[in-house]
Scaffold this motif. Structure first.
Motif, PDB file in Angstrom:
ATOM      1  N   GLU A  83       0.829  -1.204   0.000  1.00  0.00           N
ATOM      2  CA  GLU A  83       0.000   0.000   0.000  1.00  0.00           C
ATOM      3  C   GLU A  83       0.864   1.255   0.000  1.00  0.00           C
ATOM      4  OE1 GLU A  83      -3.412   0.537  -0.159  1.00  0.00           O
ATOM      5  OE2 GLU A  83      -3.342  -1.553  -0.803  1.00  0.00           O
ATOM      6  N   ARG A  84       1.943   1.212   0.732  1.00  0.00           N
ATOM      7  CA  ARG A  84       2.856   2.355   0.788  1.00  0.00           C
ATOM      8  C   ARG A  84       3.506   2.595  -0.577  1.00  0.00           C
ATOM      9  NH1 ARG A  84       5.526   5.805   3.923  1.00  0.00           N
ATOM     10  NH2 ARG A  84       7.763   6.131   3.649  1.00  0.00           N
ATOM     11  N   VAL A  85       3.937   1.529  -1.233  1.00  0.00           N
ATOM     12  CA  VAL A  85       4.548   1.655  -2.557  1.00  0.00           C
ATOM     13  C   VAL A  85       3.546   2.227  -3.556  1.00  0.00           C
ATOM     14  CG1 VAL A  85       5.482   0.372  -4.513  1.00  0.00           C
ATOM     15  CG2 VAL A  85       6.265  -0.137  -2.194  1.00  0.00           C
ATOM     16  N   LYS A  86       2.310   1.738  -3.530  1.00  0.00           N
ATOM     17  CA  LYS A  86       1.278   2.240  -4.446  1.00  0.00           C
ATOM     18  C   LYS A  86       1.041   3.730  -4.240  1.00  0.00           C
ATOM     19  CE  LYS A  86      -1.370  -2.063  -4.869  1.00  0.00           C
ATOM     20  NZ  LYS A  86      -2.664  -2.726  -4.520  1.00  0.00           N
ATOM     21  N   ALA A  87       1.016   4.140  -2.982  1.00  0.00           N
ATOM     22  CA  ALA A  87       0.777   5.552  -2.674  1.00  0.00           C
ATOM     23  C   ALA A  87       1.893   6.423  -3.233  1.00  0.00           C
ATOM     24  CB  ALA A  87       0.654   5.747  -1.168  1.00  0.00           C
ATOM     25  N   LYS A  88       3.119   5.973  -3.081  1.00  0.00           N
ATOM     26  CA  LYS A  88       4.262   6.756  -3.565  1.00  0.00           C
ATOM     27  C   LYS A  88       4.342   6.734  -5.089  1.00  0.00           C
ATOM     28  CE  LYS A  88       5.465   7.949   0.531  1.00  0.00           C
ATOM     29  NZ  LYS A  88       5.295   9.359   0.972  1.00  0.00           N
ATOM     30  N   GLU A  89       3.996   5.618  -5.707  1.00  0.00           N
ATOM     31  CA  GLU A  89       4.027   5.528  -7.167  1.00  0.00           C
ATOM     32  C   GLU A  89       3.060   6.519  -7.803  1.00  0.00           C
ATOM     33  OE1 GLU A  89       3.107   1.460  -7.976  1.00  0.00           O
ATOM     34  OE2 GLU A  89       5.220   0.832  -8.002  1.00  0.00           O
ATOM     35  N   LYS A  90       1.953   6.770  -7.124  1.00  0.00           N
ATOM     36  CA  LYS A  90       0.927   7.652  -7.672  1.00  0.00           C
ATOM     37  C   LYS A  90       1.481   9.052  -7.935  1.00  0.00           C
ATOM     38  CE  LYS A  90      -3.415   7.716  -8.910  1.00  0.00           C
ATOM     39  NZ  LYS A  90      -3.927   6.787  -9.930  1.00  0.00           N
ATOM     40  N   ALA A  91       2.418   9.488  -7.107  1.00  0.00           N
ATOM     41  CA  ALA A  91       2.989  10.826  -7.267  1.00  0.00           C
ATOM     42  C   ALA A  91       3.802  10.953  -8.550  1.00  0.00           C
ATOM     43  CB  ALA A  91       3.861  11.168  -6.060  1.00  0.00           C
ATOM     44  N   PHE A  92       4.276   9.828  -9.077  1.00  0.00           N
ATOM     45  CA  PHE A  92       5.096   9.851 -10.285  1.00  0.00           C
ATOM     46  C   PHE A  92       4.257   9.782 -11.566  1.00  0.00           C
ATOM     47  CE2 PHE A  92       8.136   8.525  -7.072  1.00  0.00           C
ATOM     48  CZ  PHE A  92       9.293   9.202  -7.444  1.00  0.00           C
ATOM     49  N   GLU A  93       2.966   9.507 -11.423  1.00  0.00           N
ATOM     50  CA  GLU A  93       2.098   9.413 -12.584  1.00  0.00           C
ATOM     51  C   GLU A  93       1.702  10.801 -13.078  1.00  0.00           C
ATOM     52  OE1 GLU A  93      -1.243   6.989 -11.612  1.00  0.00           O
ATOM     53  OE2 GLU A  93      -0.035   5.205 -11.192  1.00  0.00           O
ATOM     54  N   ASN A  94       1.500  10.929 -14.363  1.00  0.00           N
ATOM     55  CA  ASN A  94       1.013  12.180 -14.955  1.00  0.00           C
ATOM     56  C   ASN A  94       1.862  13.380 -14.529  1.00  0.00           C
ATOM     57  OD1 ASN A  94      -1.219  10.752 -16.108  1.00  0.00           O
ATOM     58  ND2 ASN A  94      -2.235  10.847 -14.117  1.00  0.00           N
ATOM     59  N   SER A  95       3.129  13.327 -14.860  1.00  0.00           N
ATOM     60  CA  SER A  95       4.044  14.415 -14.512  1.00  0.00           C
ATOM     61  C   SER A  95       3.501  15.748 -15.012  1.00  0.00           C
ATOM     62  CB  SER A  95       5.420  14.170 -15.129  1.00  0.00           C
ATOM     63  OG  SER A  95       5.992  12.995 -14.618  1.00  0.00           O
ATOM     64  N   ASP A  96       3.677  16.770 -14.200  1.00  0.00           N
ATOM     65  CA  ASP A  96       3.196  18.104 -14.543  1.00  0.00           C
ATOM     66  C   ASP A  96       3.926  18.620 -15.789  1.00  0.00           C
ATOM     67  OD1 ASP A  96       3.392  21.206 -14.289  1.00  0.00           O
ATOM     68  OD2 ASP A  96       1.728  20.652 -12.980  1.00  0.00           O
ATOM     69  N   GLN A  97       3.174  18.988 -16.814  1.00  0.00           N
ATOM     70  CA  GLN A  97       3.790  19.411 -18.070  1.00  0.00           C
ATOM     71  C   GLN A  97       4.599  20.687 -17.899  1.00  0.00           C
ATOM     72  OE1 GLN A  97       3.717  17.482 -20.911  1.00  0.00           O
ATOM     73  NE2 GLN A  97       5.319  18.930 -21.533  1.00  0.00           N
TER      74      GLN A  97
END
Length: 231
Positions: A83-97
């Motif tokens: 669960e911790r890994v999933k939460a942190k991975e989410k921050a890397f998705e859809n990088s701010d253009q």
């Protein structure tokens, strides 16, 4: 002359927040310990998690349980870890253009780009697959070094690896971990990144010049250079 721009990671190049809420809410998993006690013990070990004293998630959890005389359920710990890994991975998705555009323009201008992040291994498991990683010349993850911001050594290490002097670097971060004061003491030029702050419930404050949008970094650097001014 500025030769390098060094960034913080979380809440500077990526964010865990969106519209006042975290992008991924971890499921509450009963790991066999009172939640309040666990949170206290986890927070108490933050520095040791960041500087690599605990080399991974499980070594820290083992210490917490052992110190409290509890035998951990390994299956539950694994679920908590996932669960911790999933939460942190989410921050890397859809990088701010806007962030990606800014990094690309810095590279085109010949500036070196560095990263200093206080983190444990699972917090940056998704780093290599992030489009941001392609722009970064040197990524310094605290757990690999034995130091964590605001220790002077971690800033000095970044400069050494990038082949620049601290006075030739600007450091940009959201001011977590007192990182801006640390950068200042190391001899860098600190600036306060605030472009993700609109998503947070609690904004961090500092006495350093604010940068409200990524593109302002370009104005700050290049307009000063054209005028022959120093940062």
């Amino acid at each position: 002359m500025i030769k390098a721009v060094i960034f913080d990671l979380y809440e500077t190049l990526i964010t865990e927040w969106e519209n006042g809420e975290q992008k991924y809410t971890k499921r509450l998993i009963d790991i066999g310990m009172n939640e309040s006690l666990f949170n206290k013990e986890w927070s108490k070990r933050r520095e040791e998690r960041m500087n690599g004293t605990f080399p991974d998630f499980y070594s820290c959890m083992e210490d917490i349980f052992n110190k409290n005389g509890i035998v951990p359920d390994k299956l539950l710990l694994e679920k908590h870890f996932n669960e911790r890994v999933k939460a942190k991975e989410k921050a890397f998705e859809n990088s701010d253009q806007n962030v990606l555009d800014m990094l690309g323009k810095l590279k085109k201008r010949g500036l070196k780009i560095g990263l200093i992040s206080n983190c444990s291994p699972e917090e940056v498991a998704a780093w290599a697959g992030s489009p941001i990683a392609a722009f970064v010349d040197e990524a310094i993850f605290s757990y690999q070094t034995g130091y964590a911001k605001p220790d002077l050594e971690i800033y000095q290490l970044a400069c050494k690896k990038m082949g620049v002097e601290p006075s030739e670097c600007i450091f940009i971060g959201d001011n977590g971990s007192d990182e801006l004061n640390g950068a200042k003491k190391a001899g860098m030029h600190p600036f306060h990144a605030k472009w993700f702050s609109k998503h947070w419930n609690n904004e961090k404050y500092s006495d350093y010049q604010a940068i409200n949008e990524p593109k302002e970094i370009l104005d700050l650097l290049f307009m000063s250079a054209e005028k022959g001014e120093s940062i």
